[in-house]
Design an enzyme around this catalytic site. Structure first.
Site: not given
Ligand code: C5P
Length: 236
Positions: A32, A59-64, A123, A185, A215
């Protein structure tokens, strides 16, 4: 696309990213790439990672507005990534426009269209904040459910969600609707800044289609071993 572990490359630059990837001499990963790395290195980092044979979730989470998102998605489709995403809050029209931009560009290039998924509620937004700041009076669960249904109505392939929401989403949107779940995790890991965490075994049991793991793999003493153990636990 079959179930997979997606490794979050949350690195600030190309140098650190390639130093991490160089440890994987045999494995072809699904990685990612998020805003930090993409904005610092641009499309060249995508080509570099692809040239090594890895799959990519951008993962650029477009919103326009729909027209802008459609055009931006046409550009992202030229990068030939495997998965992209948008915010469901952009409306059904915006999500449908995103899908159209991807579909048309992929057809022009005679390539497979990237999967496209929606973020329902981040989240980092809890119910109280969502109701107070966003003026959404429904419960968080109801909002996630309706946003997932909206994504399905728009023709999208799935959503990013918590492993604990997978069952509900599969019930309302169908078993084929993809669930991509972060917050993973291993038993011996710190939670870092994640609030509710799930092991790869539990995510598998809950029906996640893809788990996103950062991580626990990137900061492990032996990242290759951590990746192999994670894959074994999620896919076995
Ligand atoms: O290091 P860690 O495993 O917590 O990384 C999880 C990755 O998934 C990060 O890139 C984070 O931004 C992303 N993510 C998340 N929770 C969401 C959506 C994305 O942790 N709801």
């Amino acid at each position: 696309m079959p179930k997979a572990v997606i490794v979050a490359l949350d690195f600030p630059n190309k140098q650190e990213t390639l130093a991490f990837l160089n440890q994987f001499t045999e494995e072809k990963l699904f990685v990612k790439v998020g805003m930090e790395l993409f904005y610092s290195e641009g499309p060249a980092i995508i080509r570099e990672i692809k040239s090594r044979g890895h799959h990519i979730f951008l993962d650029l989470k477009l919103h326009d507005i729909p027209n802008t998102v459609e055009k931006a998605m046409s550009v992202l489709a030229t990068l030939e990534v495997d998965m992209v995403n948008v915010h469901a809050a952009g409306t059904i029209d915006m999500m449908a426009a995103a899908l159209k931009g991807l579909t048309n560009q992929a057809a022009k290039q005679s390539k497979k269209r990237p999967l496209i998924i929606a973020v329902t509620q981040l989240t980092s937004t809890d119910e109280a904040r969502m109701q107070k700041d966003l003026l959404i009076s429904s419960s968080l669960e109801e909002t996630v459910k309706v946003y997932a249904q909206n994504a399905k109505t728009a023709g999208l392939d799935g959503v990013v969600c918590s492993p604990h929401e997978v069952q509900m989403i599969h019930e309302v949107c169908g078993a084929d609707f993809l669930t991509v779940t972060p917050g993973i995790r291993f038993l011996d890991n710190d939670k870092d800044d994640q609030v509710r965490v799930t092991t790869p075994e539990k995510a598998k049991q809950l029906g996640s289609d893809f788990i996103v793991v950062g991580r626990p793999i990137t900061k492990a003493k032996d990242p290759v071993l951590a990746y192999k153990n994670c894959q074994q636990a999620f896919l076995k």
